[in-house]
Design an enzyme around this catalytic site. Structure first.
Site, PDB file in Angstrom:
ATOM      1  N   ARG A 223      10.374  -9.783   4.180  1.00 60.52           N
ATOM      2  CA  ARG A 223      10.674  -8.415   4.615  1.00 60.52           C
ATOM      3  C   ARG A 223      11.292  -8.416   6.011  1.00 60.52           C
ATOM      4  O   ARG A 223      12.157  -7.586   6.330  1.00 60.52           O
ATOM      5  CB  ARG A 223       9.390  -7.570   4.616  1.00 60.52           C
ATOM      6  CG  ARG A 223       9.638  -6.076   4.809  1.00 60.52           C
ATOM      7  CD  ARG A 223       8.375  -5.275   4.600  1.00 60.52           C
ATOM      8  NE  ARG A 223       7.471  -5.356   5.756  1.00 60.52           N
ATOM      9  CZ  ARG A 223       6.299  -4.721   5.838  1.00 60.52           C
ATOM     10  NH1 ARG A 223       5.885  -3.993   4.805  1.00 60.52           N
ATOM     11  NH2 ARG A 223       5.545  -4.828   6.914  1.00 60.52           N
TER      12      ARG A 223
ATOM     13  N   LYS B 239       0.824  -1.220   0.000  1.00 64.77           N
ATOM     14  CA  LYS B 239       0.000   0.000   0.000  1.00 64.77           C
ATOM     15  C   LYS B 239       0.856   1.268   0.000  1.00 64.77           C
ATOM     16  O   LYS B 239       0.564   2.218  -0.731  1.00 64.77           O
ATOM     17  CB  LYS B 239      -0.924  -0.038   1.216  1.00 64.77           C
ATOM     18  CG  LYS B 239      -1.787   1.193   1.421  1.00 64.77           C
ATOM     19  CD  LYS B 239      -2.862   0.938   2.464  1.00 64.77           C
ATOM     20  CE  LYS B 239      -2.267   0.540   3.798  1.00 64.77           C
ATOM     21  NZ  LYS B 239      -1.649   1.671   4.517  1.00 64.77           N
TER      22      LYS B 239
ATOM     23  N   ARG C 284     -10.971   3.817  10.259  1.00 59.10           N
ATOM     24  CA  ARG C 284     -10.863   2.428  10.677  1.00 59.10           C
ATOM     25  C   ARG C 284     -12.206   1.867  11.145  1.00 59.10           C
ATOM     26  O   ARG C 284     -12.344   0.656  11.290  1.00 59.10           O
ATOM     27  CB  ARG C 284      -9.847   2.300  11.830  1.00 59.10           C
ATOM     28  CG  ARG C 284      -8.415   2.606  11.438  1.00 59.10           C
ATOM     29  CD  ARG C 284      -7.847   1.549  10.527  1.00 59.10           C
ATOM     30  NE  ARG C 284      -6.418   1.714  10.300  1.00 59.10           N
ATOM     31  CZ  ARG C 284      -5.704   0.985   9.455  1.00 59.10           C
ATOM     32  NH1 ARG C 284      -6.291   0.036   8.761  1.00 59.10           N
ATOM     33  NH2 ARG C 284      -4.409   1.204   9.304  1.00 59.10           N
TER      34      ARG C 284
ATOM     35  N   ARG D  74      -2.186 -10.191  12.499  1.00 60.84           N
ATOM     36  CA  ARG D  74      -2.309  -8.842  11.926  1.00 60.84           C
ATOM     37  C   ARG D  74      -3.222  -8.867  10.701  1.00 60.84           C
ATOM     38  O   ARG D  74      -4.049  -7.966  10.506  1.00 60.84           O
ATOM     39  CB  ARG D  74      -0.936  -8.295  11.547  1.00 60.84           C
ATOM     40  CG  ARG D  74      -0.092  -7.861  12.746  1.00 60.84           C
ATOM     41  CD  ARG D  74       1.368  -7.680  12.353  1.00 60.84           C
ATOM     42  NE  ARG D  74       1.520  -6.673  11.301  1.00 60.84           N
ATOM     43  CZ  ARG D  74       2.597  -6.574  10.516  1.00 60.84           C
ATOM     44  NH1 ARG D  74       3.586  -7.452  10.626  1.00 60.84           N
ATOM     45  NH2 ARG D  74       2.685  -5.628   9.610  1.00 60.84           N
TER      46      ARG D  74
ATOM     47  N   ARG E  12      11.975  -5.649  11.932  1.00 59.15           N
ATOM     48  CA  ARG E  12      10.724  -5.586  12.685  1.00 59.15           C
ATOM     49  C   ARG E  12      10.362  -6.973  13.208  1.00 59.15           C
ATOM     50  O   ARG E  12      10.255  -7.937  12.447  1.00 59.15           O
ATOM     51  CB  ARG E  12       9.594  -5.061  11.803  1.00 59.15           C
ATOM     52  CG  ARG E  12       9.681  -3.580  11.506  1.00 59.15           C
ATOM     53  CD  ARG E  12       8.550  -3.120  10.618  1.00 59.15           C
ATOM     54  NE  ARG E  12       7.229  -3.515  11.118  1.00 59.15           N
ATOM     55  CZ  ARG E  12       6.081  -3.094  10.586  1.00 59.15           C
ATOM     56  NH1 ARG E  12       6.112  -2.267   9.536  1.00 59.15           N
ATOM     57  NH2 ARG E  12       4.932  -3.498  11.084  1.00 59.15           N
TER      58      ARG E  12
END
Length: 369
Positions: A307, A193, A268, A325, A313
């Site tokens: 990634r 995104k 959201r 998630r 992360r």
């Protein structure tokens, strides 16, 4: 929304709110008048509805008459106002209350004061239902004000646009349609995104508003909104939607001449989506589309694990966290999908393929809006 001649007008002030404002004006004036019998003078054409409703509510004896000025009867400007229908009664020693539908520049009010300068009235009071403080350029005192409004053109409740709209029981504000492209961009973690937002921003000359970036900017720069948001965050509480909306409003205001916006990370919830619609409506604009990148879960998991090897992360390195998630994303997006689908504004776009291929698919949706 209504259309009068070639213009569109959106609802602005309800009949109930107008009625409440008139009731308050009646109460204040009646208290000030005491046992005195005032003369109420309506300024035609606009104040005919106000004057009628006002005197019906007035609880004590009073006299009523009208005066008509040429402010919109063929004169070149409001600075060229003339009295068309004058007063026919002796007002010497009387208290006169002018009932105006609206006061903006104050030019009509100046002529009213000129007319009554020689009438030897005991007192001249000015009462107006609507008042535009941004437009008012005179020094005459306004004794009673119903509702203060922004300096935008309105119709209804006696006010017209080229002779139409006076009969409306409520007030409408002109809708100055702006040709903007406003997008809500969604995608699950790993859908790309952020990358696509950058391409779309450049291609369509849009402003990318990331809620996360906006929060970080306001908190780092210790703006009033940033400090307010931080006070909630420090207590472990959710930041109220209104604080977020106010931040977004500030970003939109900073870029008032933009071709449009990409909203990323907001809304959201259903309530937030409604708030965003209301925000854009105040800008005489709207959200054109919610575009969601659609990618198979297994592809997302694979992308994020890859990634995670370079991002550092922790939530990109643990498959169970990744799947949670993704699940959370779908549970939240489902609500918004229904919200925007009801407006025919939801567009799902295949997010699998090269960056160029995905950009092409997104562009096809945007070009068709």
């Amino acid at each position: 929304m209504i259309k009068l001649h070639d213009k569109y007008f959106k609802p602005f002030i309800s009949a109930a709110k107008i009625d409440d404002a008139i009731s308050k004006m009646v109460e204040d004036i009646a208290n000030d008048m005491g046992d005195e019998i005032p003369v109420f003078i309506g300024i035609l054409n606009g104040s005919f509805m106000l004057t009628s409703d006002f005197v019906k509510k007035y609880p004590k004896p009073c006299e009523v008459t009208f005066i008509k000025l040429a402010s919109y009867e063929g004169v070149k400007s409001t600075e060229d106002i003339q009295r068309l229908i004058g007063l026919t009664q002796d007002l010497t020693g009387r208290t006169v209350v002018i009932l105006e539908d609206i006061i903006d520049t104050g030019n009509t009010l100046a002529e009213v004061h000129r007319i009554f300068k020689n009438e030897k009235v005991k007192s001249l009071k000015i009462a107006t239902l609507f008042y535009k403080p941004e437009a008012y350029k005179k020094d005459f005192k306004l004794h009673y004000i119903g509702i203060e409004i922004p300096n935008k053109f309105i119709v209804g409740y006696g006010l017209d646009y080229d002779n139409l709209g006076r009969d409306l029981p409520e007030v409408y504000q002109i809708k100055e349609t702006q040709h903007m492209t406003n997008l809500v961009l969604f995608g699950p973690p790993g859908a790309g995104k952020g990358t696509q937002a950058e391409f779309l921003k450049e291609k369509y000359n849009l402003v990318h508003i990331s809620t996360g970036d906006v929060f970080r900017y306001n908190i780092k720069n210790e703006t009033a909104l940033g400090m307010l948001a931080k006070s909630y965050i420090d207590k472990g509480e959710l930041v109220p939607d209104q604080v977020t909306i106010d931040m977004l409003n500030a970003e939109v205001e900073k870029n008032a001449d933009a071709n449009g916006f990409i909203f990323d990370g907001f809304p959201r919830t259903d309530a937030q989506a409604k708030s965003l619609d209301e925000l854009m409506d105040t800008k005489d604009s709207a959200i054109n589309a919610m575009i969601a990148l659609e990618v198979d879960d297994e592809v997302l998991v694979k992308r994020l694990l890859e990634r995670g090897k370079t991002s550092g992360r922790a939530d990109d390195a643990d498959e169970s966290i990744i799947r949670n998630r993704i699940k959370e994303y779908y549970s939240k997006t489902a609500i918004l999908k229904d919200f925007y689908s009801a407006q025919n504004k939801y567009f799902g776009v295949d997010g699998v393929g090269s960056i160029e291929e995905i950009t092409k698919r997104l562009s096809a949706v945007i070009d068709a809006l």
